[in-house]
Design a protein around this motif. Structure first.
Motif, PDB file in Angstrom:
ATOM      1  N   ARG A 156     -11.093  56.178  58.132  1.00  0.00           N
ATOM      2  CA  ARG A 156     -11.083  57.275  57.159  1.00  0.00           C
ATOM      3  C   ARG A 156      -9.632  57.658  56.826  1.00  0.00           C
ATOM      4  O   ARG A 156      -9.179  58.756  57.087  1.00  0.00           O
ATOM      5  CB  ARG A 156     -11.887  58.476  57.645  1.00  0.00           C
ATOM      6  CG  ARG A 156     -11.656  58.856  59.072  1.00  0.00           C
ATOM      7  CD  ARG A 156     -12.729  59.805  59.593  1.00  0.00           C
ATOM      8  NE  ARG A 156     -12.482  60.077  61.005  1.00  0.00           N
ATOM      9  CZ  ARG A 156     -11.829  61.135  61.448  1.00  0.00           C
ATOM     10  NH1 ARG A 156     -11.356  62.035  60.629  1.00  0.00           N
ATOM     11  NH2 ARG A 156     -11.645  61.316  62.742  1.00  0.00           N
TER      12      ARG A 156
ATOM     13  N   HIS B 153      -8.109  57.977  53.961  1.00  0.00           N
ATOM     14  CA  HIS B 153      -7.861  58.966  52.907  1.00  0.00           C
ATOM     15  C   HIS B 153      -7.862  60.382  53.503  1.00  0.00           C
ATOM     16  O   HIS B 153      -6.984  61.193  53.191  1.00  0.00           O
ATOM     17  CB  HIS B 153      -8.938  58.882  51.823  1.00  0.00           C
ATOM     18  CG  HIS B 153      -8.803  57.690  50.920  1.00  0.00           C
ATOM     19  ND1 HIS B 153      -7.650  57.406  50.227  1.00  0.00           N
ATOM     20  CD2 HIS B 153      -9.680  56.714  50.580  1.00  0.00           C
ATOM     21  CE1 HIS B 153      -7.826  56.316  49.500  1.00  0.00           C
ATOM     22  NE2 HIS B 153      -9.043  55.875  49.700  1.00  0.00           N
ATOM     23  N   GLU B 154      -8.840  60.630  54.369  1.00  0.00           N
ATOM     24  CA  GLU B 154      -8.933  61.965  54.984  1.00  0.00           C
ATOM     25  C   GLU B 154      -7.722  62.208  55.886  1.00  0.00           C
ATOM     26  O   GLU B 154      -7.167  63.305  55.922  1.00  0.00           O
ATOM     27  CB  GLU B 154     -10.215  62.112  55.823  1.00  0.00           C
ATOM     28  CG  GLU B 154     -11.487  62.143  55.018  1.00  0.00           C
ATOM     29  CD  GLU B 154     -12.081  60.754  54.832  1.00  0.00           C
ATOM     30  OE1 GLU B 154     -11.324  59.765  54.719  1.00  0.00           O
ATOM     31  OE2 GLU B 154     -13.315  60.659  54.778  1.00  0.00           O
TER      32      GLU B 154
ATOM     33  N   GLU C 130      -4.756  63.072  53.842  1.00  0.00           N
ATOM     34  CA  GLU C 130      -4.876  64.425  53.299  1.00  0.00           C
ATOM     35  C   GLU C 130      -4.575  65.468  54.393  1.00  0.00           C
ATOM     36  O   GLU C 130      -3.908  66.474  54.141  1.00  0.00           O
ATOM     37  CB  GLU C 130      -6.271  64.622  52.672  1.00  0.00           C
ATOM     38  CG  GLU C 130      -6.645  66.028  52.251  1.00  0.00           C
ATOM     39  CD  GLU C 130      -5.654  66.715  51.306  1.00  0.00           C
ATOM     40  OE1 GLU C 130      -4.751  66.069  50.759  1.00  0.00           O
ATOM     41  OE2 GLU C 130      -5.774  67.952  51.160  1.00  0.00           O
TER      42      GLU C 130
ATOM     43  N   LEU D 241      -8.379  57.397  42.277  1.00  0.00           N
ATOM     44  CA  LEU D 241      -9.173  57.605  43.482  1.00  0.00           C
ATOM     45  C   LEU D 241      -8.817  56.628  44.598  1.00  0.00           C
ATOM     46  O   LEU D 241      -8.845  56.978  45.768  1.00  0.00           O
ATOM     47  CB  LEU D 241     -10.661  57.453  43.142  1.00  0.00           C
ATOM     48  CG  LEU D 241     -11.607  57.836  44.268  1.00  0.00           C
ATOM     49  CD1 LEU D 241     -11.712  59.352  44.390  1.00  0.00           C
ATOM     50  CD2 LEU D 241     -12.995  57.245  44.029  1.00  0.00           C
ATOM     51  N   ASP D 242      -8.487  55.394  44.236  1.00  0.00           N
ATOM     52  CA  ASP D 242      -8.313  54.351  45.256  1.00  0.00           C
ATOM     53  C   ASP D 242      -7.252  53.373  44.764  1.00  0.00           C
ATOM     54  O   ASP D 242      -7.560  52.238  44.392  1.00  0.00           O
ATOM     55  CB  ASP D 242      -9.668  53.647  45.466  1.00  0.00           C
ATOM     56  CG  ASP D 242      -9.693  52.866  46.766  1.00  0.00           C
ATOM     57  OD1 ASP D 242      -8.686  52.902  47.497  1.00  0.00           O
ATOM     58  OD2 ASP D 242     -10.724  52.222  47.038  1.00  0.00           O
TER      59      ASP D 242
ATOM     60  N   SER E  30      -1.967  59.554  48.720  1.00  0.00           N
ATOM     61  CA  SER E  30      -2.085  60.989  48.993  1.00  0.00           C
ATOM     62  C   SER E  30      -1.840  61.802  47.717  1.00  0.00           C
ATOM     63  O   SER E  30      -2.565  62.758  47.428  1.00  0.00           O
ATOM     64  CB  SER E  30      -1.082  61.366  50.093  1.00  0.00           C
ATOM     65  OG  SER E  30      -0.725  62.705  50.006  1.00  0.00           O
TER      66      SER E  30
ATOM     67  N   ARG F 206      -4.896  61.959  45.442  1.00  0.00           N
ATOM     68  CA  ARG F 206      -6.081  62.702  45.922  1.00  0.00           C
ATOM     69  C   ARG F 206      -5.686  64.112  46.335  1.00  0.00           C
ATOM     70  O   ARG F 206      -6.399  64.756  47.102  1.00  0.00           O
ATOM     71  CB  ARG F 206      -6.691  61.981  47.109  1.00  0.00           C
ATOM     72  CG  ARG F 206      -7.487  60.759  46.698  1.00  0.00           C
ATOM     73  CD  ARG F 206      -8.057  60.116  47.936  1.00  0.00           C
ATOM     74  NE  ARG F 206      -9.029  59.099  47.591  1.00  0.00           N
ATOM     75  CZ  ARG F 206     -10.252  59.030  48.105  1.00  0.00           C
ATOM     76  NH1 ARG F 206     -10.666  59.905  48.975  1.00  0.00           N
ATOM     77  NH2 ARG F 206     -11.067  58.062  47.740  1.00  0.00           N
ATOM     78  N   ASP F 207      -4.564  64.577  45.828  1.00  0.00           N
ATOM     79  CA  ASP F 207      -4.080  65.900  46.218  1.00  0.00           C
ATOM     80  C   ASP F 207      -4.938  66.984  45.543  1.00  0.00           C
ATOM     81  O   ASP F 207      -4.936  67.102  44.311  1.00  0.00           O
ATOM     82  CB  ASP F 207      -2.609  66.017  45.784  1.00  0.00           C
ATOM     83  CG  ASP F 207      -1.973  67.322  46.234  1.00  0.00           C
ATOM     84  OD1 ASP F 207      -2.726  68.220  46.679  1.00  0.00           O
ATOM     85  OD2 ASP F 207      -0.750  67.431  46.128  1.00  0.00           O
ATOM     86  N   PRO F 208      -5.672  67.797  46.311  1.00  0.00           N
ATOM     87  CA  PRO F 208      -6.514  68.834  45.690  1.00  0.00           C
ATOM     88  C   PRO F 208      -5.684  69.862  44.922  1.00  0.00           C
ATOM     89  O   PRO F 208      -6.188  70.473  43.980  1.00  0.00           O
ATOM     90  CB  PRO F 208      -7.213  69.509  46.878  1.00  0.00           C
ATOM     91  CG  PRO F 208      -6.940  68.668  48.055  1.00  0.00           C
ATOM     92  CD  PRO F 208      -5.772  67.779  47.758  1.00  0.00           C
TER      93      PRO F 208
ATOM     94  N   ASP G  90     -12.464  68.601  44.176  1.00  0.00           N
ATOM     95  CA  ASP G  90     -13.269  67.364  44.167  1.00  0.00           C
ATOM     96  C   ASP G  90     -12.374  66.129  43.999  1.00  0.00           C
ATOM     97  O   ASP G  90     -12.835  65.072  43.582  1.00  0.00           O
ATOM     98  CB  ASP G  90     -14.316  67.425  43.047  1.00  0.00           C
ATOM     99  CG  ASP G  90     -13.672  67.409  41.661  1.00  0.00           C
ATOM    100  OD1 ASP G  90     -12.429  67.603  41.578  1.00  0.00           O
ATOM    101  OD2 ASP G  90     -14.386  67.194  40.669  1.00  0.00           O
TER     102      ASP G  90
ATOM    103  N   HIS H 262     -11.403  64.056  45.983  1.00  0.00           N
ATOM    104  CA  HIS H 262     -11.821  62.904  46.786  1.00  0.00           C
ATOM    105  C   HIS H 262     -13.056  62.219  46.184  1.00  0.00           C
ATOM    106  O   HIS H 262     -13.536  61.230  46.732  1.00  0.00           O
ATOM    107  CB  HIS H 262     -12.122  63.345  48.222  1.00  0.00           C
ATOM    108  CG  HIS H 262     -13.200  64.385  48.298  1.00  0.00           C
ATOM    109  ND1 HIS H 262     -13.046  65.656  47.764  1.00  0.00           N
ATOM    110  CD2 HIS H 262     -14.444  64.341  48.805  1.00  0.00           C
ATOM    111  CE1 HIS H 262     -14.157  66.345  47.965  1.00  0.00           C
ATOM    112  NE2 HIS H 262     -15.013  65.563  48.589  1.00  0.00           N
TER     113      HIS H 262
END
Ligand code: HEM
Length: 397
Positions: free
Chosen positions: A14, A16-17, A20, A275-276, A310, A313-315, A321, A323
């Protein structure tokens, strides 16, 4: 929840998580890379932009090699096969090395290559049409398309292309001996092609490199570095755009939507790049002076990397959303998958064409495709690139 150690096995489950979580702890961290070298890694969208535009963060193959030797000892090999190329140089040298590439990646060439991308894609997809079982789209489409397009760009004879594909596959593989052998074979092959183009120049990139050498603008090592740069920077990245894009659309519930409305494809390409993204972390820069990014001061003579994964996917930039896949996301094009500013990827327009044609055609031909049951796909575990080893898909018309 306890976060896994960077680059350890659990991290890849995981990542990506984990990236983050790192960003939430601060924008700049000093990390230890899997090879033992230490580098400052920049997380988050705003800090990434600051780093990508910072005049004190530079690229120079010799300087980066000196720093790596300080960290890892005197036996560190030269900074890769593309040491002498635009990627690892700056200023006037970089402009000189980029000039032949600019001539072949500009609008005129794209107008010529665009229809070829359509034709090559159609041939590859015809090849898997009618398969009753699952198809590995990495093997059948994502790998062969970009290397075939690069071969056209370079002007490599059609008969040589299967061999070039096979060397490229070995070069990028995990077997170090096979990779070194393929590197040596490609070097010898490129030398032969360069010699042949001296006698019979054409409207292709290798001929332009030969002309630049004859005019005294490039030397032999720089030509070889440029050819390897194109294989590394132009092939694996685009292959991963196709693989990551297929995976994101199939698992993110947008495959059928794109099949219904192909006018969404450019937007979908932006969203999957966000996203990826294929290049998770930028290639090495070094701090030429003391540099401050997002309030953290980095001393001179340090390696600095930017986590584009990172940033994308930075909120704080893309919302809570960030991610999730949303092919209608209005600001998806603010992703940094191709970098930003002066060093923005030169091949981005070509990569976008390849990604759009493949995703449009896959969804159009097989609107009910699904991830193949019982055939789990495995992710690459690499610091810089992000992609899949396989992408098993059940193609349903
Ligand atoms: C989805 C596909 C691609 C992605 C995600 C991608 C991404 C990137 C990134 C992140 C950089 C470095 C930016 C930085 O360090 O600031 C870069 C540089 C570069 N890319 Fe791409 N790239 C892709 C495809 C291509 C293709 C198809 C080509 C050529 C055929 C290409 C040629 C280059 C070159 C020459 C550079 C160096 C530019 C410079 O230093 O000025 N790339 N790319």
């Amino acid at each position: 929840m306890k976060q896994p150690t960077l680059w350890a096995d659990a991290y890849w489950e995981r990542f990506h998580e984990a990236d983050e979580a790192r960003r939430r702890q601060g924008a700049v961290h000093r990390e230890t890379l899997p090879d033992g070298a230490r580098a400052w890694v920049v997380y988050g969208h705003a800090a990434a932009l600051e780093a990508l535009h910072h005049p004190g963060l530079l690229r120079d193959a010799d300087e980066i090699q000196r720093i790596m030797r300080r960290h890892l000892g005197p036996d560190v090999p030269l900074s890769g096969m593309f040491a002498k190329s635009a990627m690892l140089s700056d200023g006037a040298d970089r402009q000189r090395l980029l000039a032949p590439l600019k001539a072949h990646l500009g609008p005129r060439m794209l107008r010529r290559l665009g229809p070829r991308v359509e034709e090559i894609t159609a041939e590859l997809l015809d090849g898997v049409d009618g398969y009753s079982g699952p198809v590995d789209l990495m093997r059948e489409v994502a790998f062969p398309l970009p290397i075939t397009v690069l071969a056209e760009l370079l002007g490599l004879p059609e008969t040589d292309r299967p061999q070039v594909r096979s060397w490229t596959s070995a070069l990028m593989g995990h077997d170090q001996e096979a990779s070194a052998d393929a590197g040596a074979a490609l070097t010898a092959y490129f030398q032969d092609v360069l010699a042949a183009k001296c006698h019979a120049p054409a409207d292709d990139l290798v001929s332009t490199l030969v002309q630049a050498r004859d005019a005294g603008d490039l030397d032999d090592a720089e030509i070889m570095g440029t050819l390897f740069l194109l294989i590394v920077a132009g092939h694996e990245t685009t292959m991963n755009l196709i693989g990551n894009g297929t995976h994101a659309l199939l698992t993110g519930g947008a495959w059928a939507r794109l099949a219904q409305d192909s006018s969404l494809v450019d937007q979908a390409v932006n969203e999957v790049l966000r996203l990826d993204c294929s290049v998770r972390v930028t290639p090495h820069r070094y701090s030429a002076t003391e540099v401050t990014i997002a309030g953290t001061t980095i001393p001179p003579g340090e390696i600095v990397l930017v986590s584009l994964g990172s940033a994308n996917r930075d909120p704080e930039r893309f919302g809570d959303d960030a991610h999730l896949l949303d092919i209608h996301r209005p600001d998806a094009s603010s992703h940094l998958a191709f970098g930003h500013g002066a060093r923005h990827c030169l091949g981005a327009p070509l990569a976008r064409i390849e990604g759009a044609v493949v995703l449009r055609e896959l969804t159009r031909r097989w609107p009910r495709a699904e991830p193949a049951p019982n055939l789990p796909n495995r992710r690459e575990q690499a610091v810089f690139m992000s992609g899949w080893h396989t992408m098993w898909v059940q193609l349903e018309p």
